[in-house]
Design an enzyme around this catalytic site. Structure first.
Site, mmCIF file in Angstrom:
data_model
loop_
_atom_site.group_PDB
_atom_site.id
_atom_site.type_symbol
_atom_site.label_atom_id
_atom_site.label_comp_id
_atom_site.label_asym_id
_atom_site.label_seq_id
_atom_site.Cartn_x
_atom_site.Cartn_y
_atom_site.Cartn_z
ATOM 1 C CB ALA A 16 -0.878 -0.029 1.251
ATOM 2 N N GLY B 169 0.636 -5.063 0.691
ATOM 3 C CA GLY B 169 -0.509 -5.108 -0.217
ATOM 4 C C GLY B 169 -0.148 -5.681 -1.580
ATOM 5 C CD GLU C 239 -2.280 -7.829 2.402
ATOM 6 O OE1 GLU C 239 -2.138 -6.633 2.069
ATOM 7 O OE2 GLU C 239 -2.723 -8.175 3.505
ATOM 8 C CD GLU D 42 1.606 -5.769 5.395
ATOM 9 O OE1 GLU D 42 2.427 -6.660 5.739
ATOM 10 O OE2 GLU D 42 0.840 -5.905 4.418
#
Ligand code: CO8
Length: 261
Positions: A65, A112, A115, A135
């Site tokens: 992200a 992310g 993911e 993260e």
């Protein structure tokens, strides 16, 4: 819609989506995800497209992200939006795509990014790929499937270690653990992913989509229910002309001509 963070090409029946924000290692900002969803949904609705390849560049599939964008987010705002899923949210919409999506991963697939690769149907990795859920290193945790899909894919011990320590795993370790279906040399990644997607797109589309549905059900349903989904779908393929054609072609020792019906 014109895109600023992704490139889209098609090769015959294959849609190729290239994340293209190299100066940020393809960090997945809201805008990037909006463009990804838009492109995927265009291809989902396009009868000419039978399978999709999602890739980045040699250095990064996606480094997670966008930390800059997220830094000052509040709990209330994230909660109210149910970020990153949300009703009609980007991640829900990626998972809802019914045509097969191959993630072709080179370089970093982190947070992310890892993911997003796992939200695709399978991962082909270049020999320089590195996967991680770092993260924890920035004081947060995976939020788009890292603790769930990763654990289902590679088991509790390795997933727990990756999520708790942020350790990256290389392509070989990822393949041994079952995160990726196979490894190819970096220079061959794009062509190999397109070749694989082209093969899938040449097969009976309704059967392909039923297989995707049934394999996904294995993650979500108890075994008896999953076996029922599989059995009903298997039975349903016998309503397809493609099943008659596929079996006739085999017995007549010729190539099948699938009509996607
Ligand atoms: N967000 C924003 N900017 C980033 C990100 C990121 N995730 N990753 C890299 N960048 C930027 C860097 O800040 C740098 O910017 P600048 O040139 O202005 O200094 C530029 O990209 C290049 O990065 P580096 O110089 O660090 O490049 P390196 O090749 O040396 O290192 C790494 C590459 C290893 C990928 C390194 O950049 C890195 O560790 N990045 C952060 C990885 C990370 O922590 N990811 C997890 C983010 S949190 C997350 O994903 C939560 C998921 C929640 C749900 C998902 C919603 C989308």
């Amino acid at each position: 819609m014109s895109y600023t963070n992704i490139l889209c090409e098609t090769r015959g029946p294959v849609g190729i989506l290239i994340l293209n924000r190299p100066e940020r290692r393809n960090a997945l900002s809201t805008e990037v995800m909006r463009e990804v969803v838009h492109a995927l949904e265009q291809w989902e609705a396009d009868d000419a497209i039978g399978a999709i390849v999602l890739m980045g560049n040699d250095k990064a599939f996606a480094a997670g992200a966008d930390i800059q964008e997220m830094q000052n987010q509040s709990f209330a705002n994230l909660y109210l939006q149910d970020f990153p899923e949300g009703r009609g949210g980007a991640w829900t919409r990626v998972s809802a795509i019914r045509k097969p999506i191959i993630a072709a991963v080179s370089g970093y697939a982190l947070g992310g990014g890892c993911e997003l690769a796992m939200a695709c149907d399978f991962i082909i990795a270049a020999d320089n790929a590195k996967f991680g859920q770092p993260e924890i290193m920035v004081g947060t945790m995976p939020g788009a499937g890292g603790t769930q899909r990763l654990t289902r894919l590679i088991g509790k011990s390795k997933a727990m270690e990756m999520c708790l320590t942020g350790r990256f795993v290389d392509a070989n370790e990822a393949e041994r653990a079952g995160l990726v279906s196979r490894i190819v040399p970096l220079a061959d990644l794009k062509e190999e992913a397109i070749r694989t997607a082209t093969k899938i797109a040449s097969l009976s589309r309704p059967s392909v989509m039923m297989i995707k549905d049934a394999v996904k059900a294995a993650d979500e349903l108890p075994l008896t229910e999953g076996l029922k989904v599989e059995r009903r779908s298997f039975q349903a393929t016998f309503a397809l002309e493609d099943q008659k054609e596929g079996m006739a072609a085999f017995l007549e020792k010729r190539e099948p001509r699938f009509k996607n019906r």
